[in-house]
Design a protein around this motif. Structure first.
Motif, PDB file in Angstrom:
ATOM      1  N   ALA A   1      13.275   8.071  -5.324  1.00 32.26           N
ATOM      2  CA  ALA A   1      13.067   9.549  -5.355  1.00 32.26           C
ATOM      3  C   ALA A   1      11.484   9.934  -5.255  1.00 32.26           C
ATOM      4  N   ALA A   2      11.207  10.019  -3.986  1.00 35.30           N
ATOM      5  CA  ALA A   2       9.628  10.272  -3.785  1.00 35.30           C
ATOM      6  C   ALA A   2       9.596  11.196  -2.591  1.00 35.30           C
ATOM      7  N   ALA A   3       8.463  12.082  -2.588  1.00 39.42           N
ATOM      8  CA  ALA A   3       8.118  12.999  -1.644  1.00 39.42           C
ATOM      9  C   ALA A   3       6.925  13.655  -1.608  1.00 39.42           C
ATOM     10  N   THR A   4       6.240  14.219  -0.808  1.00 38.22           N
ATOM     11  CA  THR A   4       4.882  14.393  -0.569  1.00 38.22           C
ATOM     12  C   THR A   4       4.369  15.487  -1.667  1.00 38.22           C
ATOM     13  N   GLY A   5       3.125  15.360  -1.756  1.00 36.57           N
ATOM     14  CA  GLY A   5       2.641  16.491  -2.799  1.00 36.57           C
ATOM     15  C   GLY A   5       1.090  16.261  -3.014  1.00 36.57           C
ATOM     16  N   SER A   6       0.253  16.857  -3.532  1.00 35.97           N
ATOM     17  CA  SER A   6      -1.207  16.727  -3.669  1.00 35.97           C
ATOM     18  C   SER A   6      -1.397  16.038  -4.768  1.00 35.97           C
ATOM     19  N   PRO A   7      -2.491  15.170  -4.638  1.00 32.56           N
ATOM     20  CA  PRO A   7      -3.190  14.028  -5.787  1.00 32.56           C
ATOM     21  C   PRO A   7      -3.331  15.023  -6.930  1.00 32.56           C
ATOM     22  N   ARG A   8      -3.573  14.361  -7.978  1.00 32.04           N
ATOM     23  CA  ARG A   8      -3.987  14.939  -9.272  1.00 32.04           C
ATOM     24  C   ARG A   8      -5.381  14.258  -9.830  1.00 32.04           C
ATOM     25  N   ALA A   9      -6.270  14.970 -10.298  1.00 34.61           N
ATOM     26  CA  ALA A   9      -7.430  14.219 -10.738  1.00 34.61           C
ATOM     27  C   ALA A   9      -7.003  13.164 -11.952  1.00 34.61           C
ATOM     28  N   THR A  10      -7.921  12.345 -12.549  1.00 33.22           N
ATOM     29  CA  THR A  10      -7.885  11.987 -13.922  1.00 33.22           C
ATOM     30  C   THR A  10      -8.702  12.655 -14.833  1.00 33.22           C
ATOM     31  N   ILE A  11      -8.155  12.886 -16.052  1.00 28.33           N
ATOM     32  CA  ILE A  11      -8.908  13.921 -16.921  1.00 28.33           C
ATOM     33  C   ILE A  11      -8.443  13.529 -18.395  1.00 28.33           C
ATOM     34  N   GLY A  12      -9.746  13.471 -19.279  1.00 30.78           N
ATOM     35  CA  GLY A  12      -9.335  13.077 -20.609  1.00 30.78           C
ATOM     36  C   GLY A  12      -9.736  14.256 -21.459  1.00 30.78           C
ATOM     37  N   GLU A  13      -8.996  14.767 -22.379  1.00 29.55           N
ATOM     38  CA  GLU A  13      -9.235  15.905 -23.197  1.00 29.55           C
ATOM     39  C   GLU A  13      -8.339  16.075 -24.332  1.00 29.55           C
ATOM     40  N   PHE A  14      -8.899  16.556 -25.342  1.00 36.48           N
ATOM     41  CA  PHE A  14      -8.080  16.582 -26.644  1.00 36.48           C
ATOM     42  C   PHE A  14      -7.051  18.175 -26.332  1.00 36.48           C
ATOM     43  N   VAL A  15      -5.755  17.701 -27.015  1.00 33.75           N
ATOM     44  CA  VAL A  15      -4.656  18.532 -26.739  1.00 33.75           C
ATOM     45  C   VAL A  15      -3.806  18.626 -27.992  1.00 33.75           C
ATOM     46  N   GLU A  16      -3.113  19.679 -28.281  1.00 35.10           N
ATOM     47  CA  GLU A  16      -2.253  19.741 -29.516  1.00 35.10           C
ATOM     48  C   GLU A  16      -0.557  19.468 -28.900  1.00 35.10           C
ATOM     49  N   ARG A  17      -0.082  18.589 -29.749  1.00 37.54           N
ATOM     50  CA  ARG A  17       1.446  18.128 -29.405  1.00 37.54           C
ATOM     51  C   ARG A  17       1.925  18.268 -30.699  1.00 37.54           C
ATOM     52  N   HIS A  18       3.105  19.035 -31.145  1.00 34.11           N
ATOM     53  CA  HIS A  18       3.972  19.304 -32.010  1.00 34.11           C
ATOM     54  C   HIS A  18       3.045  19.330 -33.421  1.00 34.11           C
ATOM     55  N   GLY A  19       1.907  19.943 -33.362  1.00 34.49           N
ATOM     56  CA  GLY A  19       1.326  20.232 -34.449  1.00 34.49           C
ATOM     57  C   GLY A  19       0.230  19.380 -34.804  1.00 34.49           C
ATOM     58  N   GLU A  20      -0.044  18.383 -33.867  1.00 33.33           N
ATOM     59  CA  GLU A  20      -0.886  17.388 -34.265  1.00 33.33           C
ATOM     60  C   GLU A  20      -1.706  16.986 -33.017  1.00 33.33           C
ATOM     61  N   ARG A  21      -3.158  16.573 -33.304  1.00 34.02           N
ATOM     62  CA  ARG A  21      -4.095  16.434 -32.312  1.00 34.02           C
ATOM     63  C   ARG A  21      -4.115  15.042 -31.593  1.00 34.02           C
ATOM     64  N   TYR A  22      -3.795  15.147 -30.218  1.00 33.97           N
ATOM     65  CA  TYR A  22      -4.004  14.116 -29.398  1.00 33.97           C
ATOM     66  C   TYR A  22      -5.003  14.042 -28.349  1.00 33.97           C
ATOM     67  N   TYR A  23      -5.426  12.701 -28.089  1.00 32.72           N
ATOM     68  CA  TYR A  23      -6.158  12.765 -26.615  1.00 32.72           C
ATOM     69  C   TYR A  23      -5.223  12.351 -25.685  1.00 32.72           C
ATOM     70  N   ARG A  24      -5.352  13.272 -24.460  1.00 26.26           N
ATOM     71  CA  ARG A  24      -4.526  13.072 -23.197  1.00 26.26           C
ATOM     72  C   ARG A  24      -5.518  12.599 -22.211  1.00 26.26           C
ATOM     73  N   ILE A  25      -4.991  11.662 -21.317  1.00 27.27           N
ATOM     74  CA  ILE A  25      -5.595  11.223 -20.032  1.00 27.27           C
ATOM     75  C   ILE A  25      -4.701  11.519 -19.089  1.00 27.27           C
ATOM     76  N   THR A  26      -4.908  12.634 -17.867  1.00 31.17           N
ATOM     77  CA  THR A  26      -3.982  12.837 -16.929  1.00 31.17           C
ATOM     78  C   THR A  26      -4.029  11.671 -15.927  1.00 31.17           C
ATOM     79  N   ALA A  27      -3.227  11.386 -15.224  1.00 33.00           N
ATOM     80  CA  ALA A  27      -3.277  10.538 -13.985  1.00 33.00           C
ATOM     81  C   ALA A  27      -4.151   9.298 -14.355  1.00 33.00           C
ATOM     82  N   TYR A  28      -3.704   8.775 -15.718  1.00 26.45           N
ATOM     83  CA  TYR A  28      -4.072   7.646 -15.985  1.00 26.45           C
ATOM     84  C   TYR A  28      -4.086   6.209 -15.240  1.00 26.45           C
ATOM     85  N   HIS A  29      -3.084   6.306 -14.540  1.00 22.89           N
ATOM     86  CA  HIS A  29      -2.563   5.184 -13.515  1.00 22.89           C
ATOM     87  C   HIS A  29      -3.423   4.975 -12.318  1.00 22.89           C
ATOM     88  N   ARG A  30      -4.309   6.247 -12.236  1.00 21.06           N
ATOM     89  CA  ARG A  30      -5.400   5.798 -11.347  1.00 21.06           C
ATOM     90  C   ARG A  30      -6.718   5.141 -11.700  1.00 21.06           C
TER      91      ARG A  30
END
Length: 823
Positions: free
Chosen positions: A4-33
């Motif tokens: 399951a693979a197709a073309t698409g636009s790349p996404r940047a690696t960003i770190g930020e604090f977010v809320e998940r299920h009422g709790e604060r998390y630190y999220r890294i998007t595109a961490y695999h890069r």
């Protein structure tokens, strides 16, 4: 079947604090890069996990012997995702000509694919979430690792239909290479194929509980050896899914096949692989839990099976247990003032993490400033059986819990210096552990938070440099224990002014040389000894004025009796890299005393065979005299006890290195002692006769040289002459004390000690000024150059280092403008 693979636009690696299920998390998007990185998950118990951003991991209970996945170094853990730990395959079926196979978190998903990856970690460090979203097929998959003492390590997985149409999938999900319990982790390093031969994996079809064990203990002796515990894995959720024990189920799944049913697997690696179909409506999700637990007994496994079979509420029980574990950890950190709220989220989170890791390393006091008397009594029995027997009625007379300051008052009333000393040294600390992790495999970590009789285990152990550094921060939250921490510090120092390698609840421990082990060596780490001790002394004066002064004259402190013998000064000059001998005969005698007496057998005995006691003034003078005896004028403190200062990066400085870092901290230490003694009403103090002689000799050398050198340049011949005087004084002191111990006590006048301190400060000030560089910074370390004839001692400077600037700023010598220039 296609990927399951197709073309698409790349996404940047960003770190930020977010809320998940009422709790604060630190999220890294595109961490695999990002380059792979290493993480740990915290728990409120003895559960541990080290995991990399690739998904490779090791985890278990207590130590490496309790692993459920192989305990390996970080580099191997990065690669372990290919064969160990979580694995997921999702086949999307329906009206398509050819089913699509989605392999979440697989390397073969290219950057150009319509796949988004996110990594989340909650800010208290107990939950880690890997997430992959495939926009091309309208599915999201995520899994979370979290721990709870009740169930072990929990992997909670969710597959979600984020599209607008129903989706039917065939799912494979599970864990690979699950270890049996009972094989020492060293066997996996050199005899892993042998361990495989002893493996047994079995699954109970009714409960889907899998047991991973050894068919026998792995020994090379003609004896029966059973391992009566096992590691287990089970699932809550995904009813109707089958369980395979073989990793070959992945290849079969890709081919659209199933392996033959297997309930027992011998002599091969075991896995826990679930497979089955799922129908997902738009905006719906399916969640399940995999629980992994270590070292379960027969009874525990039988009880767990019953619980699984009747477990209509098992999912909620798991979630509540994870929530409870997180709350327990918050309370742990909160007790040490780790909960705060600032204007910057990152600052708040960093403070919590700093306190958390400080508590994990050095421990935290169990109940404010309260002392549990039953554990205190156990501690005294372990340390000194005779003292415990003689004072049994005293300990029985105490309430179940008593504030530490009240305990010290009651102990003093007994008139027994041993009781006074042991009550000072008792520190009711829990949650600490020996440090170590896969990035530092030479350190063997151990997390022992549970007592064999049940309840929390009050214990701590660690390298003395690390544990006192942890306690410096801890003491800010528990200042009433400062006299106890100071007692623990000084009672662990030797007659020659050094601290042995390890501090534990039971006392002290030291290194023993093993010629076959390149990590084995003996010596004294002198780095930061003075400043660590000084920080506690300064805090005690700030928190409780008068307390420190009251201890200066009380003979309730001791010396660690370490079987190291520093060679005479003349031999040190000849070979400053080999300066300490291990006294085998003394070591055997110490072992005999420990067997007869308890852990107090590792303390220096007096002429009557009991622990030799001295006052705090003597214990503060001895490390100062020791450093002064190794002082090289205008060069620094000579590092000649076979271990470096600061850290292992300075190994090459041993023997030739001179520390201006310690010199600067000595200046602050001397100034502090001057202030304490200036405020003392006592005219004299009673200290050991040999220490008093050492004081006189050092003072005599420095006073003579001060008069001849005041305002003049020190030449290499002058420097060697002063070194000889100081080094010989220390050598003669060691010869007397090593040979026959202390011969008694004698009085020294407080003005005499103050004169010594003022003279010392003259030489320290001069040395710091002499090490100012042309750019306004200061030399941190120098090299000693002894002439072949032995009459001269030169000093060569090394490149600038940060810790030297910190030490000079801390010394108290510089004025405001000079400090600003450094900064």
């Amino acid at each position: 079947m296609r990927d399951a693979a197709a073309t698409g636009s790349p996404r940047a690696t960003i770190g930020e604090f977010v809320e998940r299920h009422g709790e604060r998390y630190y999220r890294i998007t595109a961490y695999h890069r990002m380059p792979p990185f290493f993480m740990t998950l915290a728990s409120d118990s003895d559960l541990w996990m080290f995991v990399t951003s690739t998904g490779g991991l090791t985890a278990g209970r207590v130590d490496a012997q309790g692993s459920v996945f192989p305990y390996e170094t970080v580099d191997k853990l990065h690669d372990a995702r290919h064969h160990t730990g979580p694995v997921t395959r999702i086949r999307v079926v329906g009206d398509r000509e050819e089913p699509l196979l989605w392999r979440p978190f697989d390397d073969r998903s290219p950057d150009e694919s319509p796949v988004r990856r996110n990594l989340y970690k909650n800010t208290i460090g107990t939950r880690l979430v890997f997430e992959e979203i495939h926009d091309g097929i309208g599915l999201a998959f995520r899994y979370q690792w979290a721990a709870c003492d009740e169930f072990g390590w929990i992997r909670t997985s969710t597959i979600e239909n984020i599209g607008s149409s129903p989706i039917r999938v065939e799912l494979l999900d599970g864990l690979r290479n699950i270890l049996p319990y009972g094989a020492h982790h060293s066997l996996y390093q050199h005899s892993s194929v042998l361990v495989d031969a002893y493996r047994k994996s079995e699954v109970d079809q009714g409960s889907r509980l899998a047991i991973f064990s050894l068919t026998a203990g792995i020994v090379d002796r003609p004896e029966a050896a059973e391992v009566l515990r096992a590691n287990v894995v089970w699932c809550s959720g995904l009813p109707g899914f089958r369980v395979d024990l073989a990793e070959e189920a992945l290849a079969a799944f890709r081919r659209g096949e199933r392996l033959p049913a297997e309930t027992v697997r011998n002599g091969r690696r075991g896995s826990y692989i679930l497979t089955g179909p799922l129908d997902l409506e738009p905006e719906s999700a399916e969640t399940w839990h995999l629980a992994v637990e270590s070292a379960r007994s027969h009874l525990e496994i039988a009880d767990l099976r019953k619980r699984i079979l009747r477990g209509d509420t098992l999912d909620r029980e798991i979630e509540k247990a994870i929530e409870k574990a997180g709350e327990n950890l918050r309370r742990n950190v909160g007790s040490a003032d780790g909960l705060q709220l600032t204007g910057r989220v990152a600052t708040t989170v960093h403070h919590f993490a700093n306190v958390l890791f400080n508590n994990m390393r050095g421990g935290v006091f169990v109940q404010n400033h309260e002392v549990p008397v039953d554990d205190l009594a156990d501690f005294v029995r372990f340390r000194n059986q005779e003292v415990a027997r003689r004072n049994a009625s005293f300990f029985r007379s105490l309430p179940d819990g008593i504030p530490f300051s009240d305990l010290l008052g009651e102990a003093r009333k007994t008139g027994d210096p041993n009781v006074d000393r042991l009550c000072h040294e008792y520190l009711p600390i829990h949650f600490g552990r020996r440090h170590g992790d896969p990035s530092r495999p030479w350190n063997q970590f151990s997390i022992r938070v549970r007592h064999r009789r049940g309840g929390r285990s009050l214990r701590y152990e660690g390298n003395w440099r690390d544990i006192f550094q942890n306690w410096e921060a801890l003491s800010l939250s528990f200042p009433e224990f400062l006299p106890g921490i100071i007692a623990k510090f000084v009672n662990a120092s030797t007659v020659d002014g050094f601290n042995p390698y390890r501090i534990t609840r039971e006392g002290v421990d030291w290194e023993k040389a093993n010629p076959r082990d390149p990590w084995s060596h003996i010596g004294y780490w002198g780095d930061h000894q003075i400043i660590y001790l000084l920080k506690f002394l300064e805090a005690a004066v700030r928190y409780s004025p008068g307390t420190l002064e009251s201890l200066l004259q009380r003979d309730i402190f001791s010396y660690a009796h370490v079987p190291y013998r520093i060679r005479p000064y003349e031999e040190i000059v000849q070979n400053p890299r080999v300066t300490i001998d291990y006294d085998e005969e003394l070591a055997r005698a110490i072992d005999e005393r420990v067997r007869a007496l308890g852990a107090d057998g590792k303390l220096l005995p007096g002429s009557d065979g009991t622990v030799y006691h001295v006052n705090l003034l003597e214990k503060l003078l001895v490390p100062l005299l020791s450093k002064l005896s190794h002082f090289v004028p205008d060069g620094g403190v000579w590092m000649n006890t076979q271990r470096p200062e600061w850290n292992d990066a300075n190994n090459a400085l041993v023997g030739d290195g001179l520390s201006m870092v310690t010199t600067a901290y000595l200046r602050r230490y001397v100034t502090f002692l001057e202030g304490v003694l200036d405020g003392s009403t006592a005219e004299t103090a009673s200290i050991s006769t040999e220490v008093a002689g050492w004081v006189r000799q050092i003072r005599g050398v420095l006073t003579r040289e001060q008069q001849s050198l005041d305002g003049k340049e020190i030449f290499d011949g002058d420097r060697k002459r002063i070194m000889d005087g100081l080094g010989t004084a220390f050598s003669e002191y060691r010869r007397e004390v090593y040979g026959g111990g202390f011969s008694g006590k004698r009085c020294v006048s407080i003005p005499e000690v103050l004169n010594l301190l003022r003279t010392v400060r003259f030489f320290l000030d001069r040395a710091i000024r002499a090490n100012r560089r042309e750019d306004g910074l200061y030399h941190s370390y120098n090299l000693l150059a002894l002439s072949k004839g032995g009459r001269e001692a030169g000093v060569r400077h090394l490149p600038v280092m940060l810790e030297g600037q910190v030490a000079v700023l801390s010394s108290g010598l510089l004025g405001p403008q000079e400090a600003i220039e450094i900064l």
